[in-house]
Design an enzyme around this catalytic site. Sequence first.
Site, PDB file in Angstrom:
ATOM      1  N   GLU A 100       0.821  -1.207   0.000  1.00 21.44           N
ATOM      2  CA  GLU A 100       0.000   0.000   0.000  1.00 21.44           C
ATOM      3  C   GLU A 100       0.854   1.255   0.000  1.00 21.44           C
ATOM      4  O   GLU A 100       1.993   1.260   0.489  1.00 21.44           O
ATOM      5  CB  GLU A 100      -0.995  -0.014   1.153  1.00 21.44           C
ATOM      6  CG  GLU A 100      -0.405  -0.112   2.526  1.00 21.44           C
ATOM      7  CD  GLU A 100      -1.504  -0.183   3.599  1.00 21.44           C
ATOM      8  OE1 GLU A 100      -2.109  -1.265   3.751  1.00 21.44           O
ATOM      9  OE2 GLU A 100      -1.739   0.830   4.260  1.00 21.44           O
ATOM     10  N   CYS A 113       3.688   8.468   0.649  1.00 21.44           N
ATOM     11  CA  CYS A 113       4.246   7.576   1.667  1.00 21.44           C
ATOM     12  C   CYS A 113       4.334   6.183   1.055  1.00 21.44           C
ATOM     13  O   CYS A 113       3.324   5.599   0.677  1.00 21.44           O
ATOM     14  CB  CYS A 113       3.335   7.578   2.890  1.00 21.44           C
ATOM     15  SG  CYS A 113       3.829   6.396   4.150  1.00 21.44           S
ATOM     16  N   CYS A 120       6.687  -6.931   7.487  1.00 23.18           N
ATOM     17  CA  CYS A 120       7.764  -6.377   8.308  1.00 23.18           C
ATOM     18  C   CYS A 120       8.086  -7.366   9.414  1.00 23.18           C
ATOM     19  O   CYS A 120       7.214  -8.097   9.867  1.00 23.18           O
ATOM     20  CB  CYS A 120       7.300  -5.051   8.914  1.00 23.18           C
ATOM     21  SG  CYS A 120       8.567  -4.210   9.910  1.00 23.18           S
ATOM     22  N   CYS A 124       6.624  -4.277  16.053  1.00 26.99           N
ATOM     23  CA  CYS A 124       6.100  -3.222  16.940  1.00 26.99           C
ATOM     24  C   CYS A 124       4.643  -3.538  17.291  1.00 26.99           C
ATOM     25  O   CYS A 124       3.860  -3.924  16.438  1.00 26.99           O
ATOM     26  CB  CYS A 124       6.214  -1.849  16.280  1.00 26.99           C
ATOM     27  SG  CYS A 124       7.918  -1.398  15.918  1.00 26.99           S
ATOM     28  N   CYS A 127       1.389  -1.896  15.493  1.00 30.81           N
ATOM     29  CA  CYS A 127       1.462  -1.718  14.047  1.00 30.81           C
ATOM     30  C   CYS A 127       0.848  -2.897  13.295  1.00 30.81           C
ATOM     31  O   CYS A 127       1.152  -4.059  13.570  1.00 30.81           O
ATOM     32  CB  CYS A 127       2.917  -1.540  13.636  1.00 30.81           C
ATOM     33  SG  CYS A 127       3.119  -1.286  11.872  1.00 30.81           S
ATOM     34  N   CYS A 341      -0.912   2.355   9.191  1.00 26.27           N
ATOM     35  CA  CYS A 341       0.030   1.576   8.393  1.00 26.27           C
ATOM     36  C   CYS A 341      -0.435   0.142   8.242  1.00 26.27           C
ATOM     37  O   CYS A 341      -0.663  -0.548   9.229  1.00 26.27           O
ATOM     38  CB  CYS A 341       1.363   1.476   9.122  1.00 26.27           C
ATOM     39  SG  CYS A 341       2.352   2.904   9.010  1.00 26.27           S
TER      40      CYS A 341
HETATM   41  N1  SAH Z   1       9.636   0.792  10.148  1.00 26.87           N
HETATM   42  C1  SAH Z   1       9.729   2.218  10.106  1.00 26.87           C
HETATM   43  C2  SAH Z   1       8.775   2.886   9.142  1.00 26.87           C
HETATM   44  C3  SAH Z   1       7.382   2.401   9.059  1.00 26.87           C
HETATM   45  S1  SAH Z   1       6.239   2.841  10.317  1.00 26.87           S
HETATM   46  C4  SAH Z   1       9.606   2.787  11.487  1.00 26.87           C
HETATM   47  O1  SAH Z   1       9.398   2.050  12.432  1.00 26.87           O
HETATM   48  O2  SAH Z   1       9.769   3.988  11.651  1.00 26.87           O
HETATM   49  C5  SAH Z   1       6.016   4.577  10.268  1.00 26.87           C
HETATM   50  C6  SAH Z   1       5.636   5.172  11.613  1.00 26.87           C
HETATM   51  O3  SAH Z   1       4.279   4.862  11.961  1.00 26.87           O
HETATM   52  C7  SAH Z   1       6.497   4.667  12.754  1.00 26.87           C
HETATM   53  O4  SAH Z   1       6.796   5.720  13.618  1.00 26.87           O
HETATM   54  C8  SAH Z   1       5.558   3.669  13.407  1.00 26.87           C
HETATM   55  O5  SAH Z   1       5.954   3.397  14.717  1.00 26.87           O
HETATM   56  C9  SAH Z   1       4.228   4.365  13.290  1.00 26.87           C
HETATM   57  N2  SAH Z   1       3.047   3.528  13.437  1.00 26.87           N
HETATM   58  C10 SAH Z   1       2.838   2.270  13.016  1.00 26.87           C
HETATM   59  N3  SAH Z   1       1.620   1.856  13.339  1.00 26.87           N
HETATM   60  C11 SAH Z   1       1.019   2.875  13.961  1.00 26.87           C
HETATM   61  C12 SAH Z   1      -0.277   3.049  14.548  1.00 26.87           C
HETATM   62  N4  SAH Z   1      -1.185   2.089  14.539  1.00 26.87           N
HETATM   63  N5  SAH Z   1      -0.534   4.255  15.109  1.00 26.87           N
HETATM   64  C13 SAH Z   1       0.381   5.248  15.111  1.00 26.87           C
HETATM   65  N6  SAH Z   1       1.590   5.129  14.590  1.00 26.87           N
HETATM   66  C14 SAH Z   1       1.916   3.949  14.023  1.00 26.87           C
END
Ligand code: SAH
Length: 351
Positions: A100, A113, A120, A124, A127, A341
Amino acid sequence: METSDKINDRIDIKSLTLEELKAEMENLSEKPFRAVQLYQWMHRKLVRGYDEMSNIPAALKEKCKIGFQYTALQLLEVQESKNDGTKKYLFALADGNVVETVLMHYKHGNSVCISSQVGCRMGCKFCASTLDGLKRNLLPSEMLDQIYAVTLESGERVSHVVVMGTGEPLDNFDHLLRFITLLTDENGLHLSQRNLTVSTCGIVPKMRKLAQKKLQITLALSLHGATDEKRRELMPIANTYSLAQLMEACAYYFEQTGRRITFEYSLVRQVNDSREDARLLAELIRGLNCHVNLIPVNPIKERHYVQSEKQAVAAFQDRLIKSGINVTVRREMGRDIDGACGQLRRRFLEK
Ligand code: SAH
């Protein structure tokens, strides 16, 4: 995981630099200017295949089809936000995997973006992109294709690119660097390095390696916690690298590039949004040339995390401002269209 730069034994032509393409043309006993023509068709006119290249002789097109893979994305779905015009795209790759991509409109221009991996492996907790693990790395061409496809579909000029979609870009380091080289090349879209942001969960050795490249891109670090303990609750990578190591790497990045770091901090109700959390954050980053971007967490249905209350966000921001820290609260774009995301891709895979 290793991803070969060849697809089915054919060279991925859109991931070659102009110099490399010239060498390939020489191998085919073709003139160097053919490489320039091909490169411009791919990276400036953004065509989707050899057949659209009107000034390339049929015989060369045939040689290209035999020798080189030409990636192109297939558009599966577009969602457009009624709130802010944000568009979310779901694309199929040649092997059937889906990624996406998001187009956002800001006063300063249009920002895309992009995803850097299919899935991944960083894990986290909040996410959606990581729930099924990593499928594979994206090729440089497949990262470019997302920008090219959005440009074609929307008819709008893309001025900014953020590598903040699905995937950990520094876990796909070589392809990321090649993507940056191609995206900023004067014979292609020629995006300024300053208009490119790469976001990482904090893979310290790769951050240092990136710093040594001395690029003018913005590095965004996903912090989400101001103590090792808090961070480990949300991000498994925090078990590998401590905050102390991370902060040193950030200082090093600034030292090498002169570029201010952006810290991303997703606010999760009663997890990392207290006044004490704000105080600890201010203490942690004091003295660093940086900017903090607060993001109200986007709830995903697989997890129980809840957004912080409005007052908590305001109080958190206020605490940072009082400590002299640059801080903004990210506007929530496209909340009505699977905003978080990986949500759109996930919904698609579940179907
Ligand atoms: N892997 C990279 C880039 C992808 S995520 C990273 O970790 O930075 C992009 C951003 O969105 C990151 O800061 C991630 O922690 C955040 N993110 C992911 N899922 C999220 C969610 N459900 N709510 C808010 N931020 C989120």
